[in-house]
Design a protein around this motif. Structure first.
Motif, PDB file in Angstrom:
ATOM      1  N   ASP A 163     -12.698 -49.382   2.989  1.00  0.00           N
ATOM      2  CA  ASP A 163     -11.325 -49.413   3.511  1.00  0.00           C
ATOM      3  C   ASP A 163     -10.718 -48.012   3.521  1.00  0.00           C
ATOM      4  O   ASP A 163     -10.013 -47.640   4.459  1.00  0.00           O
ATOM      5  CB  ASP A 163     -10.445 -50.341   2.667  1.00  0.00           C
ATOM      6  CG  ASP A 163     -10.903 -51.790   2.700  1.00  0.00           C
ATOM      7  OD1 ASP A 163     -11.407 -52.234   3.755  1.00  0.00           O
ATOM      8  OD2 ASP A 163     -10.764 -52.458   1.662  1.00  0.00           O
ATOM      9  N   VAL A 164     -10.991 -47.239   2.477  1.00  0.00           N
ATOM     10  CA  VAL A 164     -10.465 -45.871   2.403  1.00  0.00           C
ATOM     11  C   VAL A 164     -11.110 -45.011   3.487  1.00  0.00           C
ATOM     12  O   VAL A 164     -10.433 -44.214   4.141  1.00  0.00           O
ATOM     13  CB  VAL A 164     -10.683 -45.266   0.997  1.00  0.00           C
ATOM     14  CG1 VAL A 164     -10.289 -43.795   0.962  1.00  0.00           C
ATOM     15  CG2 VAL A 164      -9.885 -46.057  -0.046  1.00  0.00           C
ATOM     16  N   LEU A 165     -12.397 -45.191   3.711  1.00  0.00           N
ATOM     17  CA  LEU A 165     -13.063 -44.432   4.775  1.00  0.00           C
ATOM     18  C   LEU A 165     -12.495 -44.785   6.152  1.00  0.00           C
ATOM     19  O   LEU A 165     -12.277 -43.908   6.988  1.00  0.00           O
ATOM     20  CB  LEU A 165     -14.571 -44.680   4.753  1.00  0.00           C
ATOM     21  CG  LEU A 165     -15.328 -44.024   3.610  1.00  0.00           C
ATOM     22  CD1 LEU A 165     -16.801 -44.431   3.652  1.00  0.00           C
ATOM     23  CD2 LEU A 165     -15.186 -42.516   3.656  1.00  0.00           C
ATOM     24  N   LYS A 166     -12.258 -46.074   6.387  1.00  0.00           N
ATOM     25  CA  LYS A 166     -11.644 -46.493   7.656  1.00  0.00           C
ATOM     26  C   LYS A 166     -10.269 -45.853   7.812  1.00  0.00           C
ATOM     27  O   LYS A 166      -9.908 -45.397   8.893  1.00  0.00           O
ATOM     28  CB  LYS A 166     -11.507 -48.017   7.712  1.00  0.00           C
ATOM     29  CG  LYS A 166     -12.798 -48.747   7.925  1.00  0.00           C
ATOM     30  CD  LYS A 166     -12.545 -50.255   7.912  1.00  0.00           C
ATOM     31  CE  LYS A 166     -13.806 -51.055   7.926  1.00  0.00           C
ATOM     32  NZ  LYS A 166     -13.553 -52.508   7.811  1.00  0.00           N
ATOM     33  N   ALA A 167      -9.500 -45.828   6.733  1.00  0.00           N
ATOM     34  CA  ALA A 167      -8.166 -45.223   6.778  1.00  0.00           C
ATOM     35  C   ALA A 167      -8.247 -43.738   7.082  1.00  0.00           C
ATOM     36  O   ALA A 167      -7.395 -43.196   7.789  1.00  0.00           O
ATOM     37  CB  ALA A 167      -7.440 -45.455   5.450  1.00  0.00           C
TER      38      ALA A 167
END
Length: 158
Positions: A144-148
């Motif tokens: 999720d952090v990478l997508k963000a």
């Protein structure tokens, strides 16, 4: 006319540079529709669910949706070890026998950069997101952090 802004070097900023930059709260990036498990659930059901849904772990909640632990693939590997070394049958074992009861959590207003930093400093793959009462409201994962990060600007102007 071209305008080139003057950048402030990290060491010239007042305070902690990590805290100076706001990337937004976890609530903007967390997943809310989660697969969860109960303490009394059979461990073989958990393993099947993890495999079927291609996830590496999930929160364990009580009947009031309060977080009581987390179960991961790594925790489930203990099932095999217990079976092989201690001759403990799989079918009578419960989630509570394998879950990790001490869970590091974040709140929905935790800044994304703080969560990214926490991931860098630990082996955790996910953090449950809880409200003030300890109820599970979501989960933020490394993915999720990478997508963000793809949505965020690469330059912060001062």
């Amino acid at each position: 006319m071209n305008f080139t802004p003057s950048f402030i070097k990290t060491k010239e900023r007042a305070g902690n540079p990590i805290e100076d930059v706001r990337y937004g709260p976890v609530s903007q990036y967390m997943v809310c529709d989660l697969i969860t498990f109960q303490e009394e659930q059979a461990i073989h059901e958990v393993i099947s669910t993890l495999l079927k849904n291609k996830i590496s772990g999930a929160p364990v909640v009580n009947l009031q949706d309060e977080l009581v632990g987390i179960i991961s693939e790594k925790d489930c590997l203990r099932v095999l070890i217990d079976d092989a070394y201690y001759n403990n049958p799989l079918f009578d074992r419960k989630v509570k026998d394998f879950m990790s009861p001490d869970v590091f959590t974040v709140t929905a207003d935790t800044d994304l950069i703080c969560v990214a930093k926490a991931f860098m400093e630990s082996n955790f793959r996910r953090y449950p997101v809880v409200d003030e009462a300890g109820k599970l409201v979501g989960q933020i994962s490394r993915k999720d952090v990478l997508k963000a990060s793809l949505q965020l600007h690469s330059t912060t102007w001062y």
